[in-house]
Design an enzyme around this catalytic site. Structure first.
Site, PDB file in Angstrom:
ATOM      1  N   ASP A  18       0.839  -1.201   0.000  1.00 43.44           N
ATOM      2  CA  ASP A  18       0.000   0.000   0.000  1.00 43.44           C
ATOM      3  C   ASP A  18       0.879   1.258   0.000  1.00 43.44           C
ATOM      4  O   ASP A  18       1.992   1.238   0.531  1.00 43.44           O
ATOM      5  CB  ASP A  18      -0.913  -0.021   1.243  1.00 43.44           C
ATOM      6  CG  ASP A  18      -2.035   1.002   1.125  1.00 43.44           C
ATOM      7  OD1 ASP A  18      -2.369   1.397  -0.008  1.00 43.44           O
ATOM      8  OD2 ASP A  18      -2.565   1.410   2.170  1.00 43.44           O
ATOM      9  N   ASN A  66     -11.002  -2.559  -4.429  1.00 42.72           N
ATOM     10  CA  ASN A  66     -10.256  -1.705  -5.363  1.00 42.72           C
ATOM     11  C   ASN A  66     -10.924  -1.658  -6.736  1.00 42.72           C
ATOM     12  O   ASN A  66     -10.698  -0.737  -7.520  1.00 42.72           O
ATOM     13  CB  ASN A  66      -8.810  -2.198  -5.542  1.00 42.72           C
ATOM     14  CG  ASN A  66      -7.937  -2.042  -4.326  1.00 42.72           C
ATOM     15  OD1 ASN A  66      -7.027  -2.832  -4.099  1.00 42.72           O
ATOM     16  ND2 ASN A  66      -8.202  -1.012  -3.532  1.00 42.72           N
TER      17      ASN A  66
HETATM   18  C1  IPE Z   1      -5.300  -2.591   0.415  1.00 43.70           C
HETATM   19  O1  IPE Z   1      -4.976  -1.268   0.070  1.00 43.70           O
HETATM   20  C2  IPE Z   1      -5.477  -3.428  -0.802  1.00 43.70           C
HETATM   21  C3  IPE Z   1      -4.259  -3.691  -1.543  1.00 43.70           C
HETATM   22  C4  IPE Z   1      -3.061  -3.303  -1.213  1.00 43.70           C
HETATM   23  C5  IPE Z   1      -4.419  -4.475  -2.746  1.00 43.70           C
HETATM   24  P1  IPE Z   1      -6.123  -0.151  -0.038  1.00 43.70           P
HETATM   25  O2  IPE Z   1      -5.440   1.122  -0.355  1.00 43.70           O
HETATM   26  O3  IPE Z   1      -7.181  -0.582  -0.959  1.00 43.70           O
HETATM   27  O4  IPE Z   1      -6.702  -0.148   1.446  1.00 43.70           O
HETATM   28  P2  IPE Z   1      -7.623   0.904   2.182  1.00 43.70           P
HETATM   29  O5  IPE Z   1      -8.689   1.331   1.223  1.00 43.70           O
HETATM   30  O6  IPE Z   1      -6.755   2.058   2.559  1.00 43.70           O
HETATM   31  O7  IPE Z   1      -8.127   0.175   3.373  1.00 43.70           O
HETATM   32  C1  IPE Z   2      -1.756   0.068  -3.283  1.00 43.43           C
HETATM   33  O1  IPE Z   2      -1.530   1.409  -3.425  1.00 43.43           O
HETATM   34  C2  IPE Z   2      -2.030  -0.637  -4.592  1.00 43.43           C
HETATM   35  C3  IPE Z   2      -3.441  -0.938  -4.800  1.00 43.43           C
HETATM   36  C4  IPE Z   2      -4.346  -0.925  -3.870  1.00 43.43           C
HETATM   37  C5  IPE Z   2      -3.873  -1.275  -6.146  1.00 43.43           C
HETATM   38  P1  IPE Z   2      -2.705   2.479  -3.382  1.00 43.43           P
HETATM   39  O2  IPE Z   2      -3.185   2.715  -4.761  1.00 43.43           O
HETATM   40  O3  IPE Z   2      -3.751   2.100  -2.415  1.00 43.43           O
HETATM   41  O4  IPE Z   2      -1.920   3.747  -2.849  1.00 43.43           O
HETATM   42  P2  IPE Z   2      -2.438   4.838  -1.834  1.00 43.43           P
HETATM   43  O5  IPE Z   2      -2.938   4.146  -0.619  1.00 43.43           O
HETATM   44  O6  IPE Z   2      -3.518   5.594  -2.544  1.00 43.43           O
HETATM   45  O7  IPE Z   2      -1.235   5.675  -1.558  1.00 43.43           O
HETATM   46 MG    MG Z   3      -4.061   2.484  -0.444  1.00 41.13          MG
END
Ligand code: IPE
Ligand code: IPE
Ligand code: MG
Length: 231
Positions: A18, A66
């Site tokens: 993340d 997502n």
């Molecule tokens: C968790 O990250 C899911 C993945 C890394 C695939 P998110 O960015 O989706 O999590 P939340 O929304 O902050 O909980």
């Molecule tokens: C994690 O990075 C990857 C996926 C969930 C696809 P994010 O896209 O959630 O990155 P942040 O949390 O917005 O920084």
């Molecule tokens: Mg994220």
């Protein structure tokens, strides 16, 4: 008296990658640049994990939730997955790493499902480690599908039988779960499977999570005492 046995080297490391979007934002780059940086880091980080003797590395790359992100971001992510399979499956074969994908592939474009099946097939002889990519994965959906299968069987099931109905059948439960990117939550990852997993949270955004930080996480894990409810 001797203390409880310390954890040592984890057999299965799971990673919630993340912080890719925030990594890009900090650099005034589009979110897609963060996802690309994240993918590159994921590739070398998983190699580092196996180099340290870990048997299974699971990476949470896309959750069911997502899939509600804007279409443009999803398109970019799907292209990255395509690129990943095109460029990396051969590398995994050479390193004798078995590839396994968990998640509901019917939620993704059809060609990705085909790339996944081809990648799993090509790497099936891998015996040096298992790389598990969680794509279109949700812990609740995983559990619910297993419950529904048990209902179809028309009888009660044991914990072992239930575990064998999950996407993660054949895999050991994660010993260590690393989450980068500052959030202190599990975000619908391996809910059933992480009942006794050790958690390691770091503020570091995923593209910045170096091999040295991996070693720090492994060291922290090694010192944990896993009691499983006993004393
Ligand atoms: C968790 O990250 C899911 C993945 C890394 C695939 P998110 O960015 O989706 O999590 P939340 O929304 O902050 O909980
Ligand atoms: C994690 O990075 C990857 C996926 C969930 C696809 P994010 O896209 O959630 O990155 P942040 O949390 O917005 O920084
Ligand atoms: Mg994220």
């Amino acid at each position: 008296m001797k203390k409880q046995t310390q954890a040592g080297l984890p057999r299965h490391v799971a990673i919630i990658m993340d912080g890719n979007g925030r990594w890009a934002k900090k650099r005034l780059l589009p979110r897609s640049a963060g996802h690309r940086a994240g993918m590159n880091r994921m590739i070398s980080l998983s190699e580092a994990v196996f180099d340290r003797g870990v048997e299974v590395c699971t990476v949470f790359a896309l959750s069911t939730e997502n899939l509600s992100r804007p279409e443009e971001e999803l398109k970019g992510l799907f292209s990255l997955f395509r690129e990943y399979f095109a460029k990396n499956v051969e590398k995994l074969v050479k390193k004798h790493i078995l590839l396994k994908v968990i998640g509901n592939l019917s939620l993704l474009p059809e060609d990705i499902g085909e790339l996944v099946r081809a990648g799993e097939e090509e790497t099936k002889g891998g015996d040096k480690g298992t790389l598990v990519l969680a794509i279109g994965y949700g812990g609740r959906q995983d559990i619910l599908a297993a419950v529904n299968e048990a209902v179809r069987r028309g009888r009660e099931v044991s914990e072992e039988e239930f575990s064998a109905l999950l996407y993660t059948k054949d895999l050991p439960e994660p010993d260590l779960l690393i989450r980068t990117g500052k959030e202190l939550r599990i975000s619908n990852f391996l809910l059933w499977q992480s009942a006794y997993t050790e958690f390691y949270f770091t503020d570091t955004l995923f593209p910045d999570f170096t091999d040295e930080e991996l070693d720090k996480a492994l060291k922290a894990y090694a010192a944990r005492e896993r009691r499983y409810g006993k004393i």
